[in-house]
Scaffold this motif. Structure first.
Motif, PDB file in Angstrom:
ATOM      1  N   LEU A 253     -23.043  50.258  46.343  1.00  0.00           N
ATOM      2  CA  LEU A 253     -21.757  50.192  47.045  1.00  0.00           C
ATOM      3  C   LEU A 253     -21.169  51.579  47.241  1.00  0.00           C
ATOM      4  N   LEU A 254     -21.295  52.435  46.217  1.00  0.00           N
ATOM      5  CA  LEU A 254     -20.772  53.799  46.338  1.00  0.00           C
ATOM      6  C   LEU A 254     -21.483  54.545  47.455  1.00  0.00           C
ATOM      7  N   ALA A 255     -22.805  54.434  47.490  1.00  0.00           N
ATOM      8  CA  ALA A 255     -23.587  55.140  48.514  1.00  0.00           C
ATOM      9  C   ALA A 255     -23.262  54.622  49.914  1.00  0.00           C
ATOM     10  N   ALA A 256     -23.079  53.307  50.039  1.00  0.00           N
ATOM     11  CA  ALA A 256     -22.789  52.728  51.351  1.00  0.00           C
ATOM     12  C   ALA A 256     -21.376  53.069  51.819  1.00  0.00           C
ATOM     13  N   THR A 257     -20.429  53.108  50.881  1.00  0.00           N
ATOM     14  CA  THR A 257     -19.031  53.358  51.238  1.00  0.00           C
ATOM     15  C   THR A 257     -18.770  54.832  51.508  1.00  0.00           C
ATOM     16  N   TYR A 258     -19.468  55.702  50.759  1.00  0.00           N
ATOM     17  CA  TYR A 258     -19.240  57.148  50.880  1.00  0.00           C
ATOM     18  C   TYR A 258     -20.572  57.856  51.127  1.00  0.00           C
ATOM     19  N   PRO A 259     -21.075  57.795  52.356  1.00  0.00           N
ATOM     20  CA  PRO A 259     -22.393  58.371  52.658  1.00  0.00           C
ATOM     21  C   PRO A 259     -22.480  59.879  52.468  1.00  0.00           C
ATOM     22  N   ASP A 260     -21.350  60.570  52.389  1.00  0.00           N
ATOM     23  CA  ASP A 260     -21.382  62.020  52.184  1.00  0.00           C
ATOM     24  C   ASP A 260     -21.580  62.400  50.719  1.00  0.00           C
ATOM     25  N   VAL A 261     -21.610  61.386  49.838  1.00  0.00           N
ATOM     26  CA  VAL A 261     -21.832  61.630  48.414  1.00  0.00           C
ATOM     27  C   VAL A 261     -23.293  61.356  48.090  1.00  0.00           C
ATOM     28  N   GLU A 262     -23.933  62.267  47.384  1.00  0.00           N
ATOM     29  CA  GLU A 262     -25.324  62.078  46.959  1.00  0.00           C
ATOM     30  C   GLU A 262     -25.314  61.273  45.651  1.00  0.00           C
ATOM     31  N   VAL A 263     -25.581  59.993  45.730  1.00  0.00           N
ATOM     32  CA  VAL A 263     -25.477  59.101  44.577  1.00  0.00           C
ATOM     33  C   VAL A 263     -26.780  59.090  43.792  1.00  0.00           C
ATOM     34  N   ASP A 264     -26.687  59.370  42.499  1.00  0.00           N
ATOM     35  CA  ASP A 264     -27.840  59.327  41.606  1.00  0.00           C
ATOM     36  C   ASP A 264     -27.582  58.235  40.564  1.00  0.00           C
ATOM     37  N   PRO A 265     -28.201  57.058  40.719  1.00  0.00           N
ATOM     38  CA  PRO A 265     -27.906  55.946  39.806  1.00  0.00           C
ATOM     39  C   PRO A 265     -28.683  56.006  38.494  1.00  0.00           C
ATOM     40  N   GLY A 266     -29.541  57.002  38.306  1.00  0.00           N
ATOM     41  CA  GLY A 266     -30.419  57.010  37.141  1.00  0.00           C
ATOM     42  C   GLY A 266     -29.980  57.870  35.980  1.00  0.00           C
ATOM     43  N   VAL A 267     -28.828  58.542  36.098  1.00  0.00           N
ATOM     44  CA  VAL A 267     -28.415  59.483  35.058  1.00  0.00           C
ATOM     45  C   VAL A 267     -27.167  58.986  34.344  1.00  0.00           C
ATOM     46  N   LEU A 268     -26.896  59.554  33.162  1.00  0.00           N
ATOM     47  CA  LEU A 268     -25.713  59.175  32.399  1.00  0.00           C
ATOM     48  C   LEU A 268     -24.465  59.877  32.907  1.00  0.00           C
ATOM     49  N   TYR A 269     -24.606  61.117  33.349  1.00  0.00           N
ATOM     50  CA  TYR A 269     -23.472  61.817  33.944  1.00  0.00           C
ATOM     51  C   TYR A 269     -23.976  62.957  34.806  1.00  0.00           C
ATOM     52  N   VAL A 270     -23.100  63.446  35.676  1.00  0.00           N
ATOM     53  CA  VAL A 270     -23.409  64.582  36.551  1.00  0.00           C
ATOM     54  C   VAL A 270     -22.295  65.610  36.403  1.00  0.00           C
ATOM     55  N   ASP A 271     -22.668  66.854  36.165  1.00  0.00           N
ATOM     56  CA  ASP A 271     -21.708  67.942  36.013  1.00  0.00           C
ATOM     57  C   ASP A 271     -21.845  68.887  37.193  1.00  0.00           C
ATOM     58  N   ASN A 272     -20.836  68.896  38.066  1.00  0.00           N
ATOM     59  CA  ASN A 272     -20.819  69.820  39.205  1.00  0.00           C
ATOM     60  C   ASN A 272     -19.924  71.029  38.948  1.00  0.00           C
ATOM     61  N   GLY A 273     -19.603  71.255  37.698  1.00  0.00           N
ATOM     62  CA  GLY A 273     -18.714  72.363  37.371  1.00  0.00           C
ATOM     63  C   GLY A 273     -17.297  71.869  37.162  1.00  0.00           C
ATOM     64  N   ARG A 274     -16.501  71.849  38.228  1.00  0.00           N
ATOM     65  CA  ARG A 274     -15.109  71.381  38.118  1.00  0.00           C
ATOM     66  C   ARG A 274     -14.990  69.876  38.341  1.00  0.00           C
ATOM     67  N   ILE A 275     -16.030  69.246  38.895  1.00  0.00           N
ATOM     68  CA  ILE A 275     -16.003  67.810  39.161  1.00  0.00           C
ATOM     69  C   ILE A 275     -17.172  67.169  38.420  1.00  0.00           C
ATOM     70  N   LEU A 276     -16.878  66.158  37.592  1.00  0.00           N
ATOM     71  CA  LEU A 276     -17.912  65.490  36.809  1.00  0.00           C
ATOM     72  C   LEU A 276     -17.767  63.978  36.983  1.00  0.00           C
ATOM     73  N   THR A 277     -18.884  63.272  36.956  1.00  0.00           N
ATOM     74  CA  THR A 277     -18.872  61.812  37.050  1.00  0.00           C
ATOM     75  C   THR A 277     -19.821  61.251  36.004  1.00  0.00           C
ATOM     76  N   SER A 278     -19.539  60.022  35.552  1.00  0.00           N
ATOM     77  CA  SER A 278     -20.422  59.404  34.565  1.00  0.00           C
ATOM     78  C   SER A 278     -20.733  57.976  34.955  1.00  0.00           C
ATOM     79  N   ALA A 279     -21.767  57.439  34.330  1.00  0.00           N
ATOM     80  CA  ALA A 279     -22.170  56.052  34.557  1.00  0.00           C
ATOM     81  C   ALA A 279     -21.248  55.124  33.772  1.00  0.00           C
ATOM     82  N   GLY A 280     -21.671  53.885  33.598  1.00  0.00           N
ATOM     83  CA  GLY A 280     -20.797  52.879  33.025  1.00  0.00           C
ATOM     84  C   GLY A 280     -20.623  52.942  31.523  1.00  0.00           C
ATOM     85  N   ALA A 281     -19.504  52.402  31.077  1.00  0.00           N
ATOM     86  CA  ALA A 281     -19.205  52.116  29.669  1.00  0.00           C
ATOM     87  C   ALA A 281     -19.538  53.287  28.751  1.00  0.00           C
TER      88      ALA A 281
END
Length: 312
Positions: free
Chosen positions: A129-157
């Motif tokens: 859903l994230l990839a379909a809704t926001y095609p400009d975001v490179e979605v990686d569903p296989g990792v626990l978190y992504v660190d882009n420096g000032r912007i970080l995202t994590s998987a579930g729970a």
């Protein structure tokens, strides 16, 4: 002292909300001083948190001046983001604030445009859903978190714990992070990514799929040494037609589908039996233990032995 603002949006997931609060408030520096000050912030005076109503002590002004802003997940990732929250997150980013999300909290970040052109992750169930809704975001569903420096995202729970410990290590070093991990009864670094938690079953097919009889046959013959020609012959079609139908109805190729089904069966056997890894590899159709281990790790991110330790 490092200030962390935790933003509670409407329908916030309580687990995601509490994770950074618990981890950061328990973090102590070598001299015993607290490493973080927490602000729980919300747009409205009261926020729906599912089983209870949250009354946050800070409004959106609490994001101003914070060193880190964390956006926990919400029960409805597709919910529209209010203009006030959008502007507050954008303003924090302009000020150089570190912004992180937990689970479906990636969606509000993506809605602000802050993830455009960046790699990001979220709970594997919501990655499509994230990839379909926001095609400009490179979605990686296989990792626990992504660190882009000032912007970080994590998987579930529980991946929110991994992300928080990662940020503590960046802020104060490994020794402080290791102590925080022990208090959370967590390893400082977990092996593998969230791929090991994804149910690698066969790709979903429509109820009227003409492939369903073939898929049922494949599930019953996972241990057989099947080639593309064998599968096409059983289906009574050419290999070219078989590939085309698989693409149309499952979104993948026959052999890729077969590999995924074999790994899913291997996961089940690792969880529910005491069979050796070698035996399980042969049971699900791999010709050698090495081939099985390689394919299993490429698919799940961990070895069969590590998977068994985690889930058996």
């Amino acid at each position: 002292m490092h200030t962390v603002a935790v933003l509670a949006l409407d329908q916030v997931i309580p687990f995601d909300l509490s994770t950074p609060i618990e981890v950061f408030t328990r973090t102590r520096l070598p001299d015993g001083r607290p490493g973080y000050q927490i602000r729980v912030c919300a747009e409205e005076r009261e926020t729906d948190a599912g089983s209870f109503t949250l009354r946050a002590p800070w409004g959106l002004e609490g994001l101003t001046g914070a060193d880190t802003v964390i956006v926990p997940g919400t029960a409805d990732p597709a919910a529209p983001l209010s203009p006030a929250v959008h502007d507050a997150l954008r303003a924090a980013a302009r000020d150089g604030t570190r912004i992180a999300s937990i689970c479906s909290g990636t969606f509000p970040l993506a809605a602000t445009g802050l993830l455009d052109g960046l790699r990001a992750t979220t709970h594997w169930l919501a990655a499509g859903l994230l990839a379909a809704t926001y095609p400009d975001v490179e979605v990686d569903p296989g990792v626990l978190y992504v660190d882009n420096g000032r912007i970080l995202t994590s998987a579930g729970a529980a991946a929110g714990l991994d992300l928080c410990l990662h940020m503590i290590r960046k802020d104060y070093g490994s020794a402080v992070a290791a102590d925080a991990a022990r208090l959370s009864v967590m390893p400082l670094e977990r092996e593998g990514g969230q791929a090991q938690f994804i149910v690698h079953d066969h790709a979903p097919t429509p109820q009227v799929s003409t492939l369903e009889p073939l898929l049922t046959w494949l599930r019953g013959n996972l241990a057989a040494d099947l080639t593309l020609t064998d599968i096409a012959a059983h289906a009574g079609v050419s290999t070219r037609t078989l590939i085309r139908r698989f693409r149309e109805q499952t979104g993948t190729t026959p052999l890729q589908w077969l590999h995924r089904a074999r790994i899913r069966q291997a996961q089940h056997l690792l969880e529910s039996t005491g069979h050796t890894v070698e035996r399980i590899g042969y049971q699900v159709g791999f010709g050698s233990p090495t081939a099985f281990r390689d394919r299993f790790k490429r698919t799940t991110g961990v070895s069969p032995h590590s998977y068994r330790r985690a889930f058996s």
